[in-house]
Design an enzyme around this catalytic site. Structure first.
Site: not given
Ligand code: AMP
Length: 125
Positions: A97, A105, A110
């Site tokens: 994303n 987010e 990632h």
């Molecule tokens: P995005 O919307 O692509 O930024 O996705 C962020 C992802 O990070 C989401 O799927 C969250 O569930 C994941 N996430 C947020 N905090 C953590 C954490 N501490 N450990 C593992 N995954 C996380």
């Protein structure tokens, strides 16, 4: 809230803190260029995140500023993690994303790896 893909890197973001060892993660892979761990809120039976070790906000930032070695290392790491998880034969999905419309987010690049079931069409219809 989604983030701006061109914002300056914020060193306090959750993945920067994971890279510094300040908060735990369920690690599945690590090498010189990348770290992979289970998503804390999985959206599929297998949901792994792969992040570069360098301070890059987004795919946009990484593809512009990343070194050849960092980019090659990161791409190879994503493939290795999927192979190690046994996802190649059944198949899997990669997702990055980017920015507001991409609903990114966490402001550290990632790549999501999803697998473990048929994932259906690419976007909600
Ligand atoms: P995005 O919307 O692509 O930024 O996705 C962020 C992802 O990070 C989401 O799927 C969250 O569930 C994941 N996430 C947020 N905090 C953590 C954490 N501490 N450990 C593992 N995954 C996380």
């Amino acid at each position: 809230m989604p983030i701006d893909a061109r914002a300056p890197y914020d060193d306090s973001n959750v993945f920067a803190r994971i890279l510094r060892g300040e908060i735990p993660c369920r690690k599945v892979y690590e090498d010189a260029h990348a770290l992979a761990f289970h998503d804390i809120n999985p959206q599929a039976p297998d949901h792994i995140l792969v992040i570069p070790k360098g301070a890059y906000v987004s795919w946009d930032d990484f593809s512009e500023r990343g070194s050849e070695a960092e980019m090659a290392g990161f791409v190879r790491a994503v493939g290795q993690v999927a192979r190690d998880a046994g996802l190649v034969e059944p198949g899997y999905r990669l997702l990055a994303n980017v920015g507001v419309n991409g609903h990114q987010e966490v402001p550290h690049l990632h790549v999501h790896i999803f697998g473990g079931r048929p994932l259906g069409p690419m976007l909600a219809r």
